[in-house]
Design a protein around this motif. Structure first.
Motif, short mmCIF file in Angstrom:
data_model
loop_
_atom_site.label_atom_id
_atom_site.label_comp_id
_atom_site.label_asym_id
_atom_site.label_seq_id
_atom_site.Cartn_x
_atom_site.Cartn_y
_atom_site.Cartn_z
N MET A 1 1.15 -1.09 0.27
CA MET A 1 0.45 0.30 -0.14
C MET A 1 1.44 1.46 -0.21
N THR A 2 0.55 2.34 -0.47
CA THR A 2 1.07 3.55 -1.03
C THR A 2 1.37 4.67 0.07
N LYS A 3 1.71 4.62 0.92
CA LYS A 3 2.23 5.50 2.69
C LYS A 3 1.96 7.54 1.84
N VAL A 4 1.84 8.23 2.75
CA VAL A 4 1.83 9.76 2.93
C VAL A 4 2.15 9.87 4.20
N THR A 5 2.82 10.60 3.87
CA THR A 5 3.95 11.43 5.15
C THR A 5 4.34 12.39 4.33
N GLN A 6 4.07 13.92 5.27
CA GLN A 6 3.99 15.11 5.69
C GLN A 6 5.24 15.39 6.21
N HIS A 7 6.26 16.17 5.54
CA HIS A 7 7.40 16.40 5.51
C HIS A 7 7.71 17.85 6.40
N LEU A 8 8.32 18.13 7.24
CA LEU A 8 8.71 18.97 7.74
C LEU A 8 10.22 20.16 7.52
N TRP A 9 10.29 20.80 7.03
CA TRP A 9 11.82 21.48 6.48
C TRP A 9 11.69 22.58 7.67
N PHE A 10 13.36 22.82 8.89
CA PHE A 10 13.16 23.30 10.03
C PHE A 10 14.72 23.93 9.79
N GLU A 11 14.88 25.57 9.67
CA GLU A 11 16.05 25.91 9.64
C GLU A 11 17.24 25.55 10.54
N LYS A 12 16.72 25.00 11.39
CA LYS A 12 18.13 24.93 12.83
C LYS A 12 16.74 24.24 13.90
N ASP A 13 16.90 24.00 15.05
CA ASP A 13 16.47 22.77 16.58
C ASP A 13 15.04 22.26 15.74
N MET A 14 15.37 21.03 14.72
CA MET A 14 14.66 19.98 14.15
C MET A 14 14.33 19.15 15.84
N GLU A 15 15.79 18.69 16.08
CA GLU A 15 15.18 17.38 17.10
C GLU A 15 14.78 17.90 18.47
N ALA A 16 15.49 19.14 18.23
CA ALA A 16 14.41 19.60 19.65
C ALA A 16 12.33 20.11 19.76
N ALA A 17 11.98 20.57 18.17
CA ALA A 17 10.88 20.44 17.88
C ALA A 17 10.04 19.28 17.76
N ILE A 18 10.35 17.77 17.60
CA ILE A 18 10.35 17.13 17.42
C ILE A 18 10.20 16.14 18.80
N ALA A 19 11.62 16.91 19.55
CA ALA A 19 11.04 16.06 20.90
C ALA A 19 9.73 16.73 21.36
N PHE A 20 9.38 18.13 21.21
CA PHE A 20 8.51 18.77 21.82
C PHE A 20 7.39 18.43 21.52
N TYR A 21 7.60 17.59 20.53
CA TYR A 21 6.03 17.65 19.25
C TYR A 21 5.46 16.20 19.80
N THR A 22 6.49 15.13 20.16
CA THR A 22 5.98 13.99 20.40
C THR A 22 5.77 13.64 22.33
N SER A 23 6.13 14.66 22.60
CA SER A 23 6.05 14.72 24.24
C SER A 23 4.58 14.85 24.40
N LEU A 24 4.36 15.87 23.74
CA LEU A 24 3.23 16.41 23.57
C LEU A 24 1.45 15.58 23.36
N ILE A 25 1.48 15.14 22.44
CA ILE A 25 0.71 14.32 21.54
C ILE A 25 0.73 12.53 22.18
N PRO A 26 -0.23 12.30 22.97
CA PRO A 26 0.05 10.55 23.31
C PRO A 26 0.24 9.80 22.11
N GLY A 27 0.67 8.25 22.11
CA GLY A 27 0.86 8.58 21.02
C GLY A 27 2.36 8.51 20.19
N SER A 28 2.58 9.06 20.43
CA SER A 28 3.54 10.11 19.25
C SER A 28 5.06 9.07 19.63
#
Length: 158
Positions: A1-28
């Motif tokens: 099955m074809t999968k669709v994934t959103q892609h985000l381009w960060f200038e900087k601090d990508m890992e901090a942003a991702i850690a923050f987002y995944t900490s906020l939403i259960p199941g992330s």
């Protein structure tokens, strides 16, 4: 099955942003993070970071590779919240260092646009009683952070 994934381009601090987002939403979670081991237009080997992660039930990839195009309203992440407490929790966390906007929209500290909306809003706006849906919509359009009790009052005509 074809999968669709959103892609985000960060200038900087990508890992901090991702850690923050995944900490906020259960199941992330973060699936993996790496660097590109080759020269790219953004820099030498190892200077560009990439990551795969999920936020809730949505798949994302991210790149940190310096400035390109800033995030804007043409892409946002909408979070449907079960209740006002969840709206309040996410709103307060995501607005820190960012900015709030009308109708439940905000920008986080990385500039990414979010819509934080109670599940009840969609139920009320899709009500077959179109006058009730109009009252709810009119109330929502005047709000910054969405308020379930005020939406319910508008639905009742109060």
């Amino acid at each position: 099955m074809t999968k669709v994934t959103q892609h985000l381009w960060f200038e900087k601090d990508m890992e901090a942003a991702i850690a923050f987002y995944t900490s906020l939403i259960p199941g992330s979670s973060v699936s993996w993070t790496s660097t590109i081991p080759a020269d790219t237009p953004s820099g030498p080997p190892g200077s560009v970071k990439i990551s795969a992660f999920t936020v809730g039930d949505q798949r994302y990839m991210a790149t940190e590779a310096g400035p390109l195009d800033p995030f804007n309203h043409s892409f946002s992440i909408m979070v449907e919240c079960e209740d006002q407490a969840e709206v309040d929790r996410l709103w307060d966390a995501l607005k820190e260092g960012g900015s709030v906007e009308q109708c439940g929209w905000l920008r986080d500290r990385w500039g990414l646009c979010w819509q934080i909306a109670p599940k009840r809003l969609g139920e009320l706006m899709s009500d077959p009683d179109r006058e009730k849906a109009r009252r709810v919509t009119d109330a929502m359009l005047k709000m910054v952070k969405l308020d379930v009790a005020a939406l319910e009052a508008a639905a009742r005509g109060e």
